[in-house]
Scaffold this active site. Sequence first.
Site, mmCIF file in Angstrom:
data_model
loop_
_atom_site.group_PDB
_atom_site.id
_atom_site.type_symbol
_atom_site.label_atom_id
_atom_site.label_comp_id
_atom_site.label_asym_id
_atom_site.label_seq_id
_atom_site.Cartn_x
_atom_site.Cartn_y
_atom_site.Cartn_z
ATOM 1 N NE ARG A 183 -1.069 2.441 3.014
ATOM 2 C CZ ARG A 183 -0.513 3.537 3.530
ATOM 3 N NH1 ARG A 183 -0.397 4.649 2.820
ATOM 4 N NH2 ARG A 183 -0.005 3.524 4.746
ATOM 5 C CG HIS A 242 4.136 4.901 9.230
ATOM 6 N ND1 HIS A 242 3.450 3.914 8.534
ATOM 7 C CD2 HIS A 242 4.561 5.763 8.285
ATOM 8 C CE1 HIS A 242 3.462 4.183 7.239
ATOM 9 N NE2 HIS A 242 4.129 5.307 7.055
ATOM 10 C CG HIS A 279 8.038 7.864 5.550
ATOM 11 N ND1 HIS A 279 7.725 7.679 4.230
ATOM 12 C CD2 HIS A 279 6.931 7.524 6.248
ATOM 13 C CE1 HIS A 279 6.473 7.254 4.129
ATOM 14 N NE2 HIS A 279 5.963 7.151 5.344
ATOM 15 C CB CYS A 289 2.499 10.471 1.787
ATOM 16 S SG CYS A 289 0.837 11.158 1.687
ATOM 17 C CG ASN A 310 7.199 3.719 3.905
ATOM 18 O OD1 ASN A 310 6.907 4.184 2.817
ATOM 19 N ND2 ASN A 310 6.385 3.738 4.940
HETATM 20 P P1 HMG Z 1 -13.258 13.728 -2.390
HETATM 21 O O1 HMG Z 1 -12.978 14.027 -3.815
HETATM 22 O O2 HMG Z 1 -13.395 14.870 -1.443
HETATM 23 O O3 HMG Z 1 -14.496 12.715 -2.219
HETATM 24 O O4 HMG Z 1 -12.087 12.774 -1.861
HETATM 25 P P2 HMG Z 1 -16.026 12.909 -2.264
HETATM 26 O O5 HMG Z 1 -16.572 12.283 -1.036
HETATM 27 O O6 HMG Z 1 -16.389 14.336 -2.566
HETATM 28 O O7 HMG Z 1 -16.415 12.003 -3.535
HETATM 29 C C1 HMG Z 1 -15.948 12.329 -4.830
HETATM 30 C C2 HMG Z 1 -15.957 11.088 -5.700
HETATM 31 O O8 HMG Z 1 -15.029 10.118 -5.144
HETATM 32 C C3 HMG Z 1 -17.307 10.390 -5.753
HETATM 33 O O9 HMG Z 1 -17.417 9.783 -7.032
HETATM 34 C C4 HMG Z 1 -17.186 9.320 -4.713
HETATM 35 O O10 HMG Z 1 -18.038 8.214 -4.936
HETATM 36 C C5 HMG Z 1 -15.736 8.898 -4.891
HETATM 37 P P3 HMG Z 1 -18.262 10.471 -8.240
HETATM 38 O O11 HMG Z 1 -19.636 10.597 -7.669
HETATM 39 O O12 HMG Z 1 -17.606 11.811 -8.483
HETATM 40 O O13 HMG Z 1 -18.097 9.492 -9.344
HETATM 41 N N1 HMG Z 1 -15.196 8.275 -3.655
HETATM 42 C C6 HMG Z 1 -14.647 7.067 -3.614
HETATM 43 N N2 HMG Z 1 -14.420 6.140 -4.575
HETATM 44 C C7 HMG Z 1 -13.843 4.979 -4.183
HETATM 45 N N3 HMG Z 1 -13.505 4.720 -2.903
HETATM 46 C C8 HMG Z 1 -13.711 5.609 -1.936
HETATM 47 C C9 HMG Z 1 -14.302 6.838 -2.284
HETATM 48 N N4 HMG Z 1 -14.655 7.931 -1.582
HETATM 49 C C10 HMG Z 1 -15.202 8.786 -2.422
HETATM 50 N N5 HMG Z 1 -13.370 5.316 -0.692
HETATM 51 C C11 HMG Z 1 -11.198 11.063 -0.445
HETATM 52 C C12 HMG Z 1 -12.047 12.333 -0.516
HETATM 53 C C13 HMG Z 1 -10.893 10.834 1.033
HETATM 54 C C14 HMG Z 1 -11.988 9.925 -1.014
HETATM 55 C C15 HMG Z 1 -9.902 11.304 -1.255
HETATM 56 O O14 HMG Z 1 -9.290 12.476 -0.805
HETATM 57 C C16 HMG Z 1 -8.927 10.163 -1.150
HETATM 58 O O15 HMG Z 1 -9.179 9.097 -1.638
HETATM 59 N N6 HMG Z 1 -7.777 10.406 -0.472
HETATM 60 C C17 HMG Z 1 -6.780 9.366 -0.228
HETATM 61 C C18 HMG Z 1 -5.413 9.854 -0.523
HETATM 62 C C19 HMG Z 1 -4.391 8.801 -0.143
HETATM 63 O O16 HMG Z 1 -4.642 7.613 -0.240
HETATM 64 N N7 HMG Z 1 -3.199 9.263 0.278
HETATM 65 C C20 HMG Z 1 -2.130 8.410 0.663
HETATM 66 C C21 HMG Z 1 -2.374 7.643 1.944
HETATM 67 S S1 HMG Z 1 -2.020 8.490 3.471
HETATM 68 C C22 HMG Z 1 -0.371 8.227 3.738
HETATM 69 O O17 HMG Z 1 0.322 7.809 2.851
HETATM 70 C C23 HMG Z 1 0.183 8.444 5.103
HETATM 71 C C24 HMG Z 1 0.373 7.133 5.865
HETATM 72 O O18 HMG Z 1 1.178 6.232 5.134
HETATM 73 C C25 HMG Z 1 1.033 7.365 7.211
HETATM 74 C C26 HMG Z 1 2.247 8.283 7.177
HETATM 75 O O19 HMG Z 1 3.179 8.064 6.379
HETATM 76 O O20 HMG Z 1 2.260 9.200 8.026
HETATM 77 C C27 HMG Z 1 -0.968 6.455 6.154
HETATM 78 MG MG MG Z 2 3.637 6.357 5.147
#
Ligand code: HMG
Ligand code: MG
Length: 331
Positions: free
Chosen positions: A39, A231, A233, A264, A273
Amino acid sequence: MATHVKDWGSKAADGTLKDGVLVLDRLPAEVSIYEVSPRDGLQNEAAPISLEGKRELVLALIAAGLTRIELTSFVSPRWVPQLADAEELAQSLRAPSGVVLSALCPNAKGLERARAVGLSEVAVFLSSSETHNRKNTNKSIEQSLETFAEVVPAALVAGMRVRAYVSTVWGCPYEGQVDPAVSLGITRRLLELGCYQVSLGDTIGVGTPLQTRELLKTFLGEIESSKLALHFHDTRGTALANALVGLELGVCDFDASVAGVGGCPYAPGAAGNLATEDLVYMLEGMGVRSGIDLDLLIEAGRVAERVIGRRLPGKVHQAGPRILRAASVRP
Ligand code: HMG
Ligand code: MG
């Protein structure tokens, strides 16, 4: 001659350690590693990676002895296109007994998707800095917590376990310093919602050991160590040093990513990481069990490198274990 700034390593008259100093004499017997490469590792890769390649990586990680693996993300495929095949990947794998496959989940839609493919665990996530949280999830911190106030109980009712991440605890790429009281407050709320563990993230790899000690003292003052994971990096080469501080202070859960792959997509400069091989190598050298076979883990790192198609940064991944065995010598 070097001058000692602090009285590191000394003990009080009753034998207890003064102020959490690092002396390497109170390491835990074993730790649990939560593998994030499928992931956190792959989410940042621009070139498409095949479903079969992802499957191969996960199977190699399981073969190496990893029992907690974050498989993918049920986030918006528009935000993280690399993981758009989350359903297919989850459906193509069956977790052997004793192995938990988890996935990142931002909202109710993500939970529904994870549930539909039969996952038993999800991980919710947010940042402790407003700007990073908005860039990463399009929500304020409060809005994320409101979302999780619905998602976490729903997951628990469905019989799933929920882990949580709090990102940017050591620093934010947009805001700089982050107030530990904010991270602690968020952590407290996630645990109250029913998350079994909160992983504290140094998302951009800026942490240093003294900062880690001060942060952890704040957290461990009120939260049991078993409810916290770390966690790191390795962006600036301090991940292992920070992990060592965590170990000394009683944290036994660490996130890591094979061959050091990852970052990220919404945190510029978050490359790298903590490599699982580097962590396992250090732990083995100190007699701390992780249940992971280092040689097989190195093989899994090679699978990651082949599947991703570029050289990966992990140190042990590149240098090999201390004693080179025929199978582990690079061609
Ligand atoms: P948004 O655009 O604000 O969502 O995104 P929305 O609720 O307004 O919906 C817009 C569209 O997205 C809609 O579709 C929803 O159905 C769809 P449309 O009607 O336009 O066709 N949608 C989804 N589709 C599939 N699965 C879902 C989903 N939710 C809404 N779950 C949202 C908000 C949170 C979804 C978006 O910002 C997002 O997906 N963000 C994730 C980003 C991400 O994954 N970043 C990396 C991970 S975090 C990280 O790496 C840190 C970590 O490793 C720890 C660290 O290192 O500190 C964890
Ligand atoms: Mg991370």
